[in-house]
Each structure stands twice: as structure tokens, then as C-alpha cells.
Design a protein around this motif. Structure first.
Motif, PDB file in Angstrom:
ATOM      1  N   GLU A 155      88.105  38.699  12.405  1.00 37.58           N
ATOM      2  CA  GLU A 155      87.708  38.507  11.011  1.00 37.58           C
ATOM      3  C   GLU A 155      87.273  37.055  10.815  1.00 37.58           C
ATOM      4  O   GLU A 155      88.029  36.207  10.357  1.00 37.58           O
ATOM      5  CB  GLU A 155      88.844  38.909  10.079  1.00 37.58           C
TER       6      GLU A 155
ATOM      7  N   LEU B 201      90.429  34.459   9.614  1.00 37.90           N
ATOM      8  CA  LEU B 201      91.650  35.004   9.043  1.00 37.90           C
ATOM      9  C   LEU B 201      92.516  35.531  10.177  1.00 37.90           C
ATOM     10  O   LEU B 201      92.179  36.542  10.805  1.00 37.90           O
ATOM     11  CB  LEU B 201      91.333  36.142   8.062  1.00 37.90           C
TER      12      LEU B 201
ATOM     13  N   VAL C 178      84.467  35.987   6.731  1.00 34.81           N
ATOM     14  CA  VAL C 178      84.594  37.146   5.847  1.00 34.81           C
ATOM     15  C   VAL C 178      84.074  36.769   4.462  1.00 34.81           C
ATOM     16  O   VAL C 178      84.483  35.747   3.903  1.00 34.81           O
ATOM     17  CB  VAL C 178      86.067  37.599   5.764  1.00 34.81           C
TER      18      VAL C 178
ATOM     19  N   ARG D  78      93.028  47.687  16.215  1.00 36.17           N
ATOM     20  CA  ARG D  78      93.230  46.281  15.872  1.00 36.17           C
ATOM     21  C   ARG D  78      93.494  45.434  17.117  1.00 36.17           C
ATOM     22  O   ARG D  78      93.735  44.225  16.995  1.00 36.17           O
ATOM     23  CB  ARG D  78      94.397  46.129  14.888  1.00 36.17           C
TER      24      ARG D  78
ATOM     25  N   GLN E  78      95.309  37.406  12.436  1.00 40.51           N
ATOM     26  CA  GLN E  78      95.733  38.797  12.337  1.00 40.51           C
ATOM     27  C   GLN E  78      97.057  38.964  11.605  1.00 40.51           C
ATOM     28  O   GLN E  78      97.319  40.033  11.044  1.00 40.51           O
ATOM     29  CB  GLN E  78      95.845  39.412  13.734  1.00 40.51           C
TER      30      GLN E  78
ATOM     31  N   TYR F 116      98.082  42.654  10.131  1.00 34.62           N
ATOM     32  CA  TYR F 116      97.476  43.197   8.915  1.00 34.62           C
ATOM     33  C   TYR F 116      95.962  43.312   9.012  1.00 34.62           C
ATOM     34  O   TYR F 116      95.329  43.894   8.130  1.00 34.62           O
ATOM     35  CB  TYR F 116      97.824  42.299   7.714  1.00 34.62           C
ATOM     36  N   ARG F 117      95.378  42.755  10.063  1.00 38.38           N
ATOM     37  CA  ARG F 117      93.922  42.668  10.127  1.00 38.38           C
ATOM     38  C   ARG F 117      93.412  43.008  11.522  1.00 38.38           C
ATOM     39  O   ARG F 117      94.167  43.070  12.484  1.00 38.38           O
ATOM     40  CB  ARG F 117      93.459  41.244   9.761  1.00 38.38           C
TER      41      ARG F 117
ATOM     42  N   PRO G 171      96.905  40.338   3.527  1.00 37.49           N
ATOM     43  CA  PRO G 171      95.924  40.275   2.439  1.00 37.49           C
ATOM     44  C   PRO G 171      96.614  40.028   1.106  1.00 37.49           C
ATOM     45  O   PRO G 171      97.821  40.272   0.941  1.00 37.49           O
ATOM     46  CB  PRO G 171      95.262  41.670   2.474  1.00 37.49           C
TER      47      PRO G 171
ATOM     48  N   GLU H 191      85.975  34.808   1.273  1.00 28.20           N
ATOM     49  CA  GLU H 191      87.120  34.037   1.735  1.00 28.20           C
ATOM     50  C   GLU H 191      86.722  32.576   1.931  1.00 28.20           C
ATOM     51  O   GLU H 191      85.612  32.284   2.378  1.00 28.20           O
ATOM     52  CB  GLU H 191      87.660  34.603   3.052  1.00 28.20           C
TER      53      GLU H 191
ATOM     54  N   THR I  49      91.541  33.872  15.710  1.00 27.59           N
ATOM     55  CA  THR I  49      92.245  34.796  14.820  1.00 27.59           C
ATOM     56  C   THR I  49      93.367  35.582  15.486  1.00 27.59           C
ATOM     57  O   THR I  49      94.200  36.156  14.786  1.00 27.59           O
ATOM     58  CB  THR I  49      91.245  35.813  14.243  1.00 27.59           C
TER      59      THR I  49
END
Length: 761
Positions: free
Chosen positions: A554, A565, A557, A201, A567, A549-550, A571, A560, A526
Motif C-alpha cells: 500500500e 502504510l 494510497v 495479504r 501492514q 490489516y492491510r 485503518p 493518505e 510496508t
């Protein structure tokens, strides 16, 4: 963990002697801006002289630039650009500022070490500039400092006296600064990532800075070893790199058996990884920017991260292609040729993935995006021209020509600088809270992009036609007369391109005060640097530390509503957790110690390799009669100190403070006895007339023992410091673990060195 960060009080602590990684990053950035300005001026003087060699210049003592003065410009331009621009700006400046923020950390792992690294770099830069002012002037041996020219002293020409010595000292200091910086980057990346920030990540910028730090740690250790040996050849009469029978200006030089090729092996083992130290951070920035302004995820993220690692690894295996003309064995040449071509595989993966990221994207041609695309263009162009130099037969014809200059500048110099420009325009709003002017930025891009191709593409043609690099004046050679119009064209292009950089400087410094106020996330990005204030607070996140979480890219996507989105956005259905108060984890100090030991091991491996090569290349090698009794007793004492240190740690774990202090002190005393044993051994050799420069065997013995003794002395100093005043931010268990790891490793290293010296007899 250590206590959270507080904003320092006072101007000096906040902006001069600051431990804030953001301030340190900006200090590096402004240092690089000063260095690149000097580097550009030196290059323009070179280009001017190549076209008008008989012109009278007011700042030249004789009015007309001499060949030695031209070579001094070549040497200092190359050194300043490679070390103080291409190494400092992308890694030390932007890496220092943004790596902790992008992984959700409040600071670098070792803030004081970070500050020390910058001030050592500044000291190295000032030392380098001082070479212009000493008698004889700056060195003339090139940025590679090939001996014997660089090793004999002022007898070889102006600049080879004090100027060359200062050059070596500057590089020595720079190596130490880079090693300290590498420890910080590696420890921070490994141990200070936010919750949820797994390796896969991490933004590709972080991957690039991380891999570059590993390269720096290993490569600069080798250059440090080589620099020490070269300095000893110049100042102590040793013959590591200087062969016998040298006659300079009618004088026989008092050296014997050294090998100039040994320096080339050591230098290029550093030098080729240095290419990737300069360009890998740019690759990370370009991947980051292309995804942002294509509004698409990076194509093949995992492949991109692994390609960075592969390039870093292969970069250590291809140094020999710089030495195809040195007379190496054809089978060695074939091996280095194949390895050089193989590095094109991960490079091609990155190139095609960049194109895949652009393909089908909603491309936004902001200034950072233009420079990122320009980077890709130069990387492809320079990479393709490098394929020819990977063939020994072709390289033999082109090695001494302008073809190499054109290739080198496009693929390493200009591509890396375009990465620096992309980073500057992209992160300026985050660093200063204001935006740079887009119109001026695009004008700067087009002048620079076109100008660079006008300067360096003709160099390839000049090289193919036989134009020799490093010549101060080629107008006297008839076969080169037809190439002079190309030199004139390149010189005019160089002056126009240099003038275009004034647009950048005006835009940069004007925007610091008068730029438009930037929104919190002007690029709709992001990664974590865009979730905090601009500029960020002292602890980066205002005590609201993120969880991740990401992935980092992203964009767009499916399903969405937003096209990006962040990081830290949890979600749907996932409970968002608050990260614990940030600090520097205790394990980071052990990681830093292990990385330090990796650099130390590389340093001694370079010395041992130099010993083996020197012995194999020479006919004057004589076995050294070692003071075995003293060395054996010293070895036993040092091994005993490992047992006493282990006893000290066991007493600490048993909460026996008196026992801990007792055995801790015994360990330090045994270390002093070991150093005394080395001193007695030296005295015994000196009594028999064996000094540092007596033979190559004695030279290496003194270097090995002095280098190891220095590391033992550092361990003793750490023990004494801990005994007098233990660090407040570390537990005693951590301190004991760090010192013990270092001490046991240094002791094991001595055992290997002792066996090596004995077997060498």
C-alpha cells in the motif's frame, strides 16, 4: 501452542548450532558466498583454458590442463553453482531469515529440523569439495551426470571412480536437506501466519518461497530416487541405467538391459523445476523491490501470485524439452514443445506486471532497484532466446552448442544472482543494522550488468555458428578458428566481471563493521520485517506480535498523507488488537507430516515409474518369482498394526493411559514382525540365487522393499521414542495424531506396492 522462544545461552548455541531461523539464514548466506567464490574461480579457469589451451599452469600436475581436468571443472562449476548457490542463497538463506518475519511468526515451525537442514547442506558441500582430493579427482560427467559415463566407475576415465561416487553421495545428502527445509517452509506458511495475514495479504516474496518449497519437496524426491539407483549401478552391479554390450577400453562391462534415457527422464523431471527453484524466489524479491522503489502497489497482485503458482505447476510438465535430441517420438516432442511455450504465458504476465508497476511510478534508483531492473532485463533476454530451444527442429541443431550455455546462464544463472544481489542490498540493513555503501553498490551493478551481457550474448552467436560446448580445446578445428576472437573477448569480459565482484565483497564485509547505522525503516517499506528492530530480537517482534490489516504494497494510497502504510497499521475506525503470545501451533506438526508423506509418495512414484520405463525399454526383463506367502502374511500383519494403532488412539481419547500404552506397544511389535517378514522373503530369494543384481526385476524388488522397510523402521523408532519420552512441547493427542497419520499412510503405500509387485509378475 508451544512455549515462547527464549534467547539461547552460549556461543555455540547462539551462533553455531542455533535453532534461530535468522542465524540459520545467515549460515546459509555465508555458505552460498563461499560456494559462489569457488564457482567463479572454476569458471575463470575454464575460460582461461579455452583461450590459451597450451598454457602451463602451476597447480596442474602435468603443467598443461588435460581434457579430463577441463571436464572436471565443468562438472564441479555447474554442480556448485546450481545446488549450493542458486538453490541455497535465494531460498534457504533469505527465505529462512525473512519468511517468518514477513508473516508475523516468531520462528520456523520446526527449529531443530531447520538447524539439521543447514548442517546437512554444509556436509553435502564439504563432500562435494572432497571430490577434488580423492584419487582420480573430481567427476567428468557434467552436472547432469549422464550414464553410462557416470555409472560404470573408474574404467571410463579419471574422476569417474571415487570422485563420482562422492558426487552422488553429496547430492543425496543435499536432497535430504532440501526436503527437510521444504517441510519447514510449507508448514510455517500454512500454520503460523499472524492474525489478519490472509493468503492474499502475503508479500510476493512469501508466495515465491512457498511455491518454491512445494517444487523442492516434489522435485528433490525424484532426484533422490534417481541418485539411489545410480549409486546401485556403480556399487552393486545393478543395471537400471546401464545397457548391455558396453565395451570400454577393450573390456566388456557386465551390465544388461539398462536405459540411459531412464536417468534423463528422472533427472530432468527434477532438473526443470530446479530452474524455477532457483529463479522463483528472485521473482518474489524483484516484485517486492520494484513496488518499494516505484512507490506504487504491485500491478496485478493477484495475477502475480497466481502466475507464480502456474509457473510452478507447468514446470513439472516440460522436462522433455531437454531431451529433444534423445530420439523421442515426434508427437511427444510436439507435446513438450507446446507445454514449454505455454509456460511463457504466466512468465509474460509477470513481466508485463513488472513494467506496469514501474510505469508512472516515482522511481528511486537505489542499488536494490538497479539489480531488480537488471533481473527483469535478463529474464526477458533469456526468455526470448529460450523460445528457439522450445522448437524440436531448432533445438536439435543448437542443443550441443554454446547457444544453450548462453541461454541457460542468462535466464537461470545471472537473473537469479541479480535477484540475490537485490535481496542482499535491500535487506542488509535489516540483517545487520547497517547500510552498504550506495556508490560502491552502483559501481558493482554497472560493471556486472555490462560484463554479463559481454560474456553471454556472444555465446549465442558462437552457438549459432556451430561452436560446441564441453570441448576443452577447439583451436584444432578449422571451422571454429573464426570464433576464437569471440572466446577471447568473452574471457576478458569474464575476468573483468569477476574482478567487479571484489567490489561487492569489500562493500559487504566492510559494511558489517563500518557501515553507516541504518534507520529502522530506511526504504519506507510496508511489510512486517520493517516494524521490528534491526537486527530483529530472538522472537522477531520483542513479544509485541503484530496483527495485519492491510495488503503488502500500500504505497501512495489516494487520500493518505504518508506514501506508505505498514501492514500492521489499523485503518481509521478499526480497533487495533494485540496478537496472542506467539508459539508453534500443534497443527503445524500434522501439516509437516502430511508434506513429508507427499515427498515419500513422490519418491515411490519415481521408483515405480522407473520400473515401468525400465521394463518397457529392455528385452531382458524376466518376471520375478516372489515369496508370496511371506509377503502376504507380512501385509496382513502390517494392516493389523493399523487397527491396533487406531485402538491406541481411542484409548487415549478415553483417558485410558494403560490401554494407550498397551496398544501403542503392540503396534510397534507388529511393525517389527513385518520387517522380519521382509527379511525372511529376502533370505528365501537369496537361497534360490536371486540377489540384488540378478535381474532388473529383482533389483527393483529389493529397492522397493528396502525403501519401504526403512520408512516402517522410522515409524517404529518414533513409537519407541514417544513411549520412552514424549516431547514436552507437544500434547499426547498431537503426537498420536502425527504418528498415526504417518503409520496409516505408510501401510496404505505398502498395499499399493504389494499389488504393483504382484501384478508385475
Amino acid at each position: 501452542m508451544s512455549s515462547p522462544l527464549e534467547s539461547p545461552k552460549g556461543f555455540l548455541r547462539r551462533f553455531v548450532f542455533s535453532t534461530d531461523h535468522k542465524v540459520v539464514g545467515l549460515q546459509y548466506l555465508f555458505l552460498a558466498l563461499a560456494a559462489v567464490t569457488i564457482g567463479i574461480v572454476l569458471s575463470l579457469l575454464m575460460r582461461f583454458h579455452l583461450v590459451w589451451p597450451a598454457a602451463h599452469l602451476p597447480f596442474v600436475g602435468s603443467g598443461i590442463m588435460t581434457p579430463e581436468q577441463y571436464l572436471a571443472l565443468v562438472t564441479m562449476h555447474g554442480t556448485i553453482m546450481v545446488f549450493f548457490v542458486l538453490t541455497v542463497a535465494p531460498q534457504s538463506a533469505f527465505g529462512n531469515y525473512f519468511l517468518p518475519i514477513q508473516i508475523g511468526a516468531p520462528e520456523m515451525a520446526f527449529p531443530r529440523l531447520n538447524m539439521l537442514s543447514f548442517w546437512l547442506t554444509l556436509l553435502a558441500f564439504l563432500c562435494m569439495l572432497a571430490a577434488f582430493a580423492v584419487p582420480g579427482g573430481a567427476p567428468i560427467s557434467g552436472w547432469t551426470a549422464y550414464p553410462p559415463l557416470s555409472g560404470l566407475g573408474e574404467v571410463t576415465g579419471p574422476g569417474e571412480g571415487m570422485g563420482q561416487t562422492i558426487w552422488i553421495v553429496s547430492i543425496f545428502i543435499f536432497c535430504v536437506a532440501s526436503l527437510l527445509g521444504s517441510l519447514n517452509f510449507i508448514s510455517t506458511t500454512i500454520d503460523m501466519r499472524a492474525p489478519g495475514m490472509t493468503l492474499m495479504r502475503m508479500p510476493l516474496t512469501v508466495w515465491a518461497w512457498f511455491v518454491t518449497s512445494i517444487l523442492s519437496l516434489l522435485a528433490f524426491s525424484v532426484l533422490l530416487a534417481g541418485g539411489i539407483l545410480l549409486l546401485l549401478d556403480r556399487s552393486a552391479g545393478t543395471s537400471f541405467f546401464l545397457p548391455a554390450g558396453l565395451v570400454v577400453n577393450g573390456e566388456m562391462q557386465g551390465h544388461s538391459g539398462g536405459s540411459p534415457l531412464l536417468w534423463q527422464h528422472l533427472f530432468w523431471f527434477f532438473g526443470h523445476p530446479e530452474v524455477y527453484i532457483a529463479i522463483l524466489p528472485g521473482m518474489g524479491v524483484v516484485s517486492h523491490v520494484l513496488a518499494n522503489f516505484s512507490r506504487k502497489p504491485v500491478f496485478g497482485y493477484r495475477a502475480m501470485a497466481l502466475a507464480l503458482c502456474a509457473i510452478g505447476f507447468l514446470g513439472f510438465l516440460v522436462w522433455g524439452h531437454h531431451m529433444f535430441v534423445s530420439g523421442m517420438n515426434p508427437y511427444s516432442g510436439l507435446t513438450f514443445s507446446l507445454l514449454t511455450i505455454s509456460i511463457g504465458v504466466p512468465s509474460a504476465i509477470k513481466t508485463f506486471n513488472w513494467l506496469g508497476t514501474l510505469w508512472g511510478g516515482n522511481i528511486q534508483f537505489h542499488t536494490p532497484m538497479l539489480f531488480a531492473i537488471g533481473f527483469v532485463s535478463f529474464f526477458i533476454t533469456g526468455g526470448l532466446s529460450g523460445i528457439f530451444l522450445a522448437q524440436p527442429a531448432v533445438d536439435t541443431m543448437l542443443h550441443a552448442t554454446y547457444y544453450v550455455v548462453g541461454h541457460f546462464h542468462i535466464v537461470m544463472g545471472v537473473a537469479a544472482i541479480f535477484g540475490i544481489f537485490a535481496a542482499t542490498y535491500y535487506w542488509f540493513p535489516k540483517m545487520f543494522g547497517r547500510s552498504m555503501n550506495e556508490t560502491l553498490g552502483k559501481l558493482h551493478f554497472w560493471f556486472t550488468f555490462v560484463g554479463v551481457y559481454c560474456i553471454f550474448m556472444p555465446m549465442h552467436f558462437v552457438g549459432v555458428a556451430g561452436g560446441i560446448r564441453r570441448y576443452a580445446d577447439s583451436t584444432g578445428a578449422k571451422y571454429l578458428a573464426a570464433l576464437q576472437p569471440l572466446h577471447e573477448f568473452m574471457t576478458i569480459a569474464a575476468f573483468i566481471t569477476a574482478a567487479a565482484q571484489l567490489i561487492f565483497f569489500w562493500n559487504f564485509f566492510r559494511s558489517l563493521r563500518n557501515g553507516v547505522r541504518a534507520p529502522a525503516n530506511p526504504w519506507n517499506a510496508t511489510t512486517l520485517e520493517w516494524i521490528t528492530a534491526s537486527p530483529p530480537p530472538p522472537d522477531n517482534f520483542g513479544s509485541q506480535f503484530p496483527s495485519v490489516y492491510r495488503g503488502p504494497y500500500e504505497y501512495s494510497v489516494p487520500g493518505e498523507t504518508a506514501d506508505f502504510l505498514p501492514q500492521n497499521l489499523a485503518p481509521a475506525g478499526v480497533v487495533r488488537t494485540s496478537a496472542s503470545p506467539a508459539g508453534i501451533p500443534q497443527r503445524a506438526y500434522l501439516t509437516g507430516t502430511i508434506m513429508l508423506l507427499a515427498g515419500v509418495l513422490m519418491f515411490f512414484m519415481a521408483l515405480a515409474s522407473a520400473d515401468i520405463v525400465r521394463r518397457g525399454f529392455s528385452s531382458d526383463w524376466r518376471p520375478l518369482d516372489l515369496p508370496l506367502r511371506v509377503l502376504s502374511l507380512s501385509t496382513a500383519i502390517l494392516l493389523a498394526s493399523s487397527f491396533t494403532l487406531a485402538r491406541s488412539r481411542s484409548r487415549l481419547l478415553a483417558n485410558d493411559d494403560a490401554g494407550f500404552r498397551h496398544w501403542w506397544g503392540v503396534t510397534a511389535i507388529l511393525g517389527i514382525f513385518f520387517l522380519a517378514g521382509l527379511a525372511i522373503g529376502w533370505r528365501q530369494l537369496a537361497a534360490t540365487g536371486i540377489g540384488l543384481a540378478t535381474s532388473s526385476g529383482s533389483s527393483f524388488f529389493y529397492v522397493f522393499t528396502a525403501a519401504h522397510g526403512t520408512h516402517v523402521l522410522a515409524g517404529i523408532a518414533a513409537m519407541v521414542a514417544v513411549a520412552l519420552r514424549a516431547p514436552r512441547h507437544l500434547t499426547r493427542a498431537t503426537v498420536a495424531a502425527v504418528v498415526s497419520t504417518y503409520w496409516h499412510a505408510i501401510n496404505a503405500l505398502w498395499v499399493l506396492l504389494f499389488l504393483f509387485l504382484v501384478l508385475e509378475r
